[in-house]
Design an enzyme around this catalytic site. Structure first.
Site, PDB file in Angstrom:
ATOM      1  N   ASP A  21      40.233  -4.400 -66.442  1.00 56.69           N
ATOM      2  CA  ASP A  21      39.200  -5.439 -67.094  1.00 56.69           C
ATOM      3  C   ASP A  21      39.913  -6.795 -67.506  1.00 56.69           C
ATOM      4  OD1 ASP A  21      37.141  -6.660 -68.206  1.00 56.69           O
ATOM      5  OD2 ASP A  21      37.732  -5.781 -70.075  1.00 56.69           O
ATOM      6  N   ASP A  25      35.399  -7.432 -71.469  1.00 59.57           N
ATOM      7  CA  ASP A  25      34.174  -7.020 -71.780  1.00 59.57           C
ATOM      8  C   ASP A  25      33.995  -5.530 -71.610  1.00 59.57           C
ATOM      9  OD1 ASP A  25      34.442  -6.721 -69.185  1.00 59.57           O
ATOM     10  OD2 ASP A  25      32.320  -7.559 -68.591  1.00 59.57           O
ATOM     11  N   ASP A  29      36.830  -5.054 -63.403  1.00 55.08           N
ATOM     12  CA  ASP A  29      36.319  -6.148 -62.712  1.00 55.08           C
ATOM     13  C   ASP A  29      37.171  -6.749 -61.359  1.00 55.08           C
ATOM     14  OD1 ASP A  29      38.247  -7.828 -63.772  1.00 55.08           O
ATOM     15  OD2 ASP A  29      36.769  -8.186 -65.479  1.00 55.08           O
ATOM     16  N   ASP A  98      31.931   0.533 -49.741  1.00 57.13           N
ATOM     17  CA  ASP A  98      30.899   1.593 -49.730  1.00 57.13           C
ATOM     18  C   ASP A  98      29.651   1.318 -49.035  1.00 57.13           C
ATOM     19  OD1 ASP A  98      30.141   4.234 -50.800  1.00 57.13           O
ATOM     20  OD2 ASP A  98      31.651   3.964 -52.278  1.00 57.13           O
ATOM     21  N   ASP A 198      28.473   6.648 -47.997  1.00 56.80           N
ATOM     22  CA  ASP A 198      27.851   7.512 -49.082  1.00 56.80           C
ATOM     23  C   ASP A 198      26.694   8.613 -48.557  1.00 56.80           C
ATOM     24  OD1 ASP A 198      27.951   8.284 -51.857  1.00 56.80           O
ATOM     25  OD2 ASP A 198      25.634   7.488 -52.001  1.00 56.80           O
ATOM     26  N   GLU A 251      30.704  10.504 -46.246  1.00 52.97           N
ATOM     27  CA  GLU A 251      30.835  11.476 -47.111  1.00 52.97           C
ATOM     28  C   GLU A 251      29.703  12.296 -46.475  1.00 52.97           C
ATOM     29  OE1 GLU A 251      29.927  12.065 -51.754  1.00 52.97           O
ATOM     30  OE2 GLU A 251      28.652  10.865 -50.664  1.00 52.97           O
ATOM     31  N   HIS A 324      35.908   9.949 -57.553  1.00 57.81           N
ATOM     32  CA  HIS A 324      35.048   9.676 -58.641  1.00 57.81           C
ATOM     33  C   HIS A 324      34.038  10.631 -59.120  1.00 57.81           C
ATOM     34  CE1 HIS A 324      32.813   8.346 -55.293  1.00 57.81           C
ATOM     35  NE2 HIS A 324      31.707   8.245 -56.011  1.00 57.81           N
ATOM     36  N   ASP A 325      33.896  11.683 -58.349  1.00 53.46           N
ATOM     37  CA  ASP A 325      32.843  12.689 -58.517  1.00 53.46           C
ATOM     38  C   ASP A 325      33.430  14.151 -58.889  1.00 53.46           C
ATOM     39  OD1 ASP A 325      30.756  10.861 -57.963  1.00 53.46           O
ATOM     40  OD2 ASP A 325      30.849  11.670 -55.620  1.00 53.46           O
TER      41      ASP A 325
HETATM   42  O1  TEU Z   1      28.176  11.736 -54.038  1.00 51.67           O
HETATM   43  C1  TEU Z   1      27.301  12.435 -53.508  1.00 51.67           C
HETATM   44  C2  TEU Z   1      27.226  13.955 -53.958  1.00 51.67           C
HETATM   45  O2  TEU Z   1      26.781  14.872 -53.297  1.00 51.67           O
HETATM   46  C3  TEU Z   1      28.302  14.465 -54.970  1.00 51.67           C
HETATM   47  O3  TEU Z   1      29.377  14.521 -54.902  1.00 51.67           O
HETATM   48  C4  TEU Z   1      27.447  14.043 -56.348  1.00 51.67           C
HETATM   49  O4  TEU Z   1      28.442  13.302 -57.030  1.00 51.67           O
HETATM   50  C5  TEU Z   1      27.319  15.552 -56.849  1.00 51.67           C
HETATM   51  O5  TEU Z   1      26.966  16.196 -56.000  1.00 51.67           O
HETATM   52  C6  TEU Z   1      26.215  15.293 -57.919  1.00 51.67           C
HETATM   53  O6  TEU Z   1      25.367  16.054 -57.818  1.00 51.67           O
HETATM   54  C7  TEU Z   1      27.482  10.503 -53.809  1.00 51.67           C
HETATM   55  C8  TEU Z   1      28.542   9.409 -54.703  1.00 51.67           C
HETATM   56  O7  TEU Z   1      29.967   9.737 -54.420  1.00 51.67           O
HETATM   57  C9  TEU Z   1      28.083   9.602 -56.122  1.00 51.67           C
HETATM   58  O8  TEU Z   1      28.945   9.033 -57.073  1.00 51.67           O
HETATM   59  C10 TEU Z   1      26.647   9.325 -56.135  1.00 51.67           C
HETATM   60  O9  TEU Z   1      26.077   9.546 -57.479  1.00 51.67           O
HETATM   61  C11 TEU Z   1      25.906   9.622 -55.188  1.00 51.67           C
HETATM   62  O10 TEU Z   1      26.369   9.835 -53.885  1.00 51.67           O
HETATM   63  C12 TEU Z   1      24.497   9.208 -55.187  1.00 51.67           C
HETATM   64  O11 TEU Z   1      24.714   8.000 -54.263  1.00 51.67           O
END
Ligand code: TEU
Length: 565
Positions: A21, A25, A29, A98, A198, A251, A324-325
Site C-alpha cells: 500500500d 488507505d 495499490d 486476469d 478466470d 483456470e 489467492h484461492d
Molecule cells: O476461482 C474459481 C474457483 O473455482 C475457485 O478456486 C473458487 O475460489 C472456489 O472454488 C470458491 O468456491 C476464480 C477466482 O480465482 C476466484 O478468486 C473468484 O472468486 C472466482 O473465480 C469467481 O470469479
C-alpha cells in the site's frame, strides 16, 4: 518439444489488494507494486500475473468487474498501470492480466441495461421467467446457496455461478463475444503479454438452460466444459489472441488430464496451459471443500505424476500449490512450525523441478503461513462466510470446529498482507490494513529473509536461476523412480532421451516428512556419477548410492553429462 518463452518463465502472482500500500488507505495499490519492481527483478521472475485491478464494487475482490477498461480508483489510475507495465518491461518481466468474463458485476452497465426486457442487453445474461418461489433449476453457486436470484423489479431470475453480485454472461449471444474480444484487444494493444482466464471452462452453458423442463435440471456440473466451449475458445484465439505473442492460462474447474489433453493439445483451443484442481482437492472430505480429510503422499505423487506423464509432449502443465484461492501450501503440505524452512524449500524444489511453468504466489518465497483466525470478525471473504454457514447447516462442521475449519480452508489465509519487514503492519501499510496482518510477521518477512543467506527467499532465487541454467529442468521428460516409497518422492528429468546415456538428466529426491528415510535408487541411476545442483541442507553427499535424507530434505543432482545451456 517446441520451445516457448512462457514454458521457460517463472511466474509471480500479485494479489494487489494485499501486496503493498503506497498511500496509507490500508489497501494495496499499483504504485505500491511499482515501489517493489526491483524486488521482483532481484527474485529473478520472468512474468507477473496480476489479479483483477479493473473497476469493481469489490464483492469478490475484483472478480466482479463493473468496467473492464478502467482501473479501480482504490488501485490507482490508468497512468499508474501504464507506468507499472513499462517498469516491468524495462526489467524484462512480462505481464499477464486476469480475464474475468464468465460473469460481470451486477453494477456493470450491461447488466443494468439488461434489466429492461426490451433492451438488446437483456440477452447478455441468463434471465429466466417463472415462479418467484421456485428457481429455474437446482444449480448451486460455488459460493454456496442457489445459483439463481429473483429480481423483483424485472420479475425474472438471473443466473450467477458465484456471488449474486456476479451475474453470468450469456456467451451464446454473439454480441457478448464481440464485446469480450474487443476488450481483450484493448489490453493487448496496451502491451500486455497474455491473460489468465478466470473459470474459463464455465462459459458455455448447456442448451435449454432457461427452459424449466430442459437439460439444466441436472446440476451445476453441466456448466463445466459445456457444449460450445471449444468453439468459443477457438474463436477467441482466431479473432484476437493469434495476433499477439501472448500466453493464455486457463483456470479450468474440475479439469481431468484427459480433458486437458484435448484443450491444450496443439492447434486446438489456443489455450497454452491450465490450472487444474486435482492436487488441491486431495484433502477434501465427502462433503467437499468445507469438509476435511488428510492428504497422502501416495495420492499427491500419483496425481501429479499422472499430469506429468499424460501431458508430456501434448500440453503444458502449470506448477502451483498456492494462489489467492488456496490456503498457504506450506501450512497444508509442509510443516509451518519446526521445519518451516526445510519444508518450504522442499516444496519449492518440487514446484521448480517438474515439467511445467512454476507459479510463485506472493509471500510463498518467504514461507508465509496460514493465519491463526480466532473469530469471524477477521474473515473478509464472501466464499468463506457463506460456505461455512452451509457446512454448519448440513452438519459437516460443528460450531466448535468452525474456526479450525477456517484456519485450514479459508481463501483469506492467502490474502493477508505481504510481510515486508518487522515494522508495524509488516511494512504493508501505514494505515489500517483491510484484513489483519499475520502476527508472525516479526519473524517471517522479506527483509529478514533477504538478510539471511540460507533463507527460503535465497533458495527460491537459486531455484529460479538453476532452472534458467538447465534446459533439462524446463523441457526434460519426467520419470517416477520409487513409486511406493512411503516418505520420499523421487524422479528424474531427461532431455532428449533418444540420446541414451548421454542425454542431460537430473535426479530429484524429496523427503515429504520429518523422518530420516533411506533411499535406494534403481542401479541405472544410483551408479551414475552425480553432482549436487541444489539442496536445502548443507553437506549433502555427492553419491546417489544409498542416500539417507534428513527431515524435509530436498536434493537435485545432475547425472553425468547434464549440460548447462
Ligand atoms: O476461482 C474459481 C474457483 O473455482 C475457485 O478456486 C473458487 O475460489 C472456489 O472454488 C470458491 O468456491 C476464480 C477466482 O480465482 C476466484 O478468486 C473468484 O472468486 C472466482 O473465480 C469467481 O470469479
Amino acid at each position: 518439444m517446441n520451445r516457448s518463452w512462457w514454458k521457460e518463465a517463472v511466474v509471480y502472482q500479485i494479489y494487489p489488494k494485499s501486496f503493498n500500500d503506497s498511500d496509507g488507505d490500508g489497501v494495496g495499490d499499483l504504485r505500491g507494486i511499482i515501489e517493489k519492481l526491483d524486488y521482483l527483478a532481484d527474485l529473478g521472475i520472468d512474468l507477473v500475473w496480476l489479479n483483477p485491478v479493473y473497476e469493481s464494487p469489490g464483492a469478490d475482490n475484483g472478480y466482479d468487474v463493473s468496467d473492464y477498461r478502467a482501473i479501480d480508483p482504490q488501485y490507482g489510475t490508468m497512468e499508474d498501470w501504464e507506468e507499472l507495465l513499462a517498469g516491468l518491461h524495462a526489467r524484462d518481466i512480462r505481464l499477464v492480466m486476469d480475464l474475468v468474463v464468465n460473469h460481470t458485476s451486477d453494477e456493470h452497465e450491461w447488466f443494468e441495461a439488461s434489466r429492461d426486457p426490451e433492451s438488446p442487453y437483456h440477452d447478455y445474461y441468463f434471465w429466466c421467467e417463472g415462479d418467484p418461489d421456485e428457481p429455474p433449476n437446482g444449480w448451486r453457486s460455488f459460493f454456496g446457496g442457489p445459483a439463481w436470484t429473483y429480481d423483483q423489479e424485472v420479475g425474472k431470475w438471473y443466473l450467477h455461478l458465484f456471488d449474486e453480485k456476479q451475474p453470468d454472461l450469456n456467451w451464446e449471444n454473439p454480441a457478448v463475444r464481440e464485446e469480450v474480444y474487443d476488450m481483450m484487444r484493448f489490453w493487448f494493444e496496451k502491451g500486455i503479454d497474455g491473460f489468465r482466464m478466470d473459470v474459463i471452462n464455465l462459459i458455455s452453458k448447456p442448451e435449454g438452460l432457461l427452459d424449466r423442463d430442459g437439460a439444466g435440471g441436472h446440476g451445476t456440473q453441466q456448466a463445466v466444459n459445456g457444449p460450445r466451449l471449444h468453439e468459443y475458445l477457438r474463436e477467441m484465439h482466431d479473432r484476437v489472441i493469434s495476433d499477439y505473442d501472448a500466453v493464455t492460462i486457463g483456470e479450468m474447474v474440475d479439469l481431468s488430464v484427459e480433458e486437458a489433453r484435448e484443450f491444450l493439445g496443439p492447434d486446438d483451443t489456443g489455450i497454452d496451459t491450465a490450472f487444474h484442481f486435482e492436487h488441491v482437492q486431495l484433502d477434501f472430505g465427502a462433503g467437499g471443500r468445507w469438509d476435511y480429510e488428510e492428504w497422502t503422499l501416495e495420492e499427491l505423487r500419483e496425481t501429479l505424476t499422472r499430469w506429468q506423464v499424460e501431458l508430456d509432449g501434448i500440453g503444458w502443465n502449470t506448477l502451483y500449490m498456492s494462489n489467492h484461492d488456496q490456503p498457504r501450501h506450506l501450512s497444508r503440505f509442509g510443516d509451518d512450525g519446526t521445519y518451516h524452512r526445510e519444508s518450504a524449500t522442499m516444496l519449492a524444489t518440487l514446484l521448480h523441478t517438474l515439467q511445467g511453468t512454476p507459479f510463485v504466489y506472493q509471500g510463498e518465497e518467504i514461507g508465509m503461513t496460514n493465519y491463526p483466525f480466532e473469530s469471524l470478525d477477521e474473515v473478509r471473504d464472501v466464499d468463506t462466510i457463506r460456505n461455512v454457514e452451509i457446512a454448519q447447516e448440513r452438519g459437516y462442521v460443528a460450531e466448535e470446529n468452525v474456526m479450525e475449519l477456517i484456519r485450514r480452508r479459508s481463501r483469506d489465509n492467502a490474502r493477508t498482507p505481504m510481510q515486508w519487514d518487522g515494522t508495524a503492519n509488516a511494512g504493508f501499510t501505514e494505515g489500517e490494513p483491510w484484513i489483519p496482518v499475520n502476527p508472525n510477521y516479526t519473524e517471517i518477512n522479506v527483509s529478514a529473509e533477504m538478510a539471511t543467506p540460507d533463507s527460503i527467499w535465497h533458495y527460491y532465487r537459486d531455484l529460479i536461476d538453476l532452472r534458467r541454467a538447465h534446459d533439462v529442468l524446463v523441457y526434460g521428460h519426467y520419470e517416477l523412480l520409487l513409486p511406493n516409497h512411503p516418505e520420499v518422492w523421487a524422479y528424474t528429468r531427461t532431455l532428449d532421451p533418444e540420446e541414451g546415456a548421454g542425454a542431460p538428466r537430473v535426479a530429484v529426491l524429496l523427503n515429504f516428512f520429518d523422518g530420516s528415510p533411506t533411499v535406494r535408487l534403481p542401479a541405472e541411476v544410483a551408479e551414475r556419477s552425480a553432482e549436487l545442483l541444489i539442496g536445502n541442507y548443507p553437506d549433502a553427499e555427492d553419491s546417489l548410492d544409498e542416500c539417507r535424507l534428513r527431515p524435509y530434505e530436498a536434493r537435485v543432482y545432475a547425472l553425468e553429462s547434464a549440460t548447462h545451456r
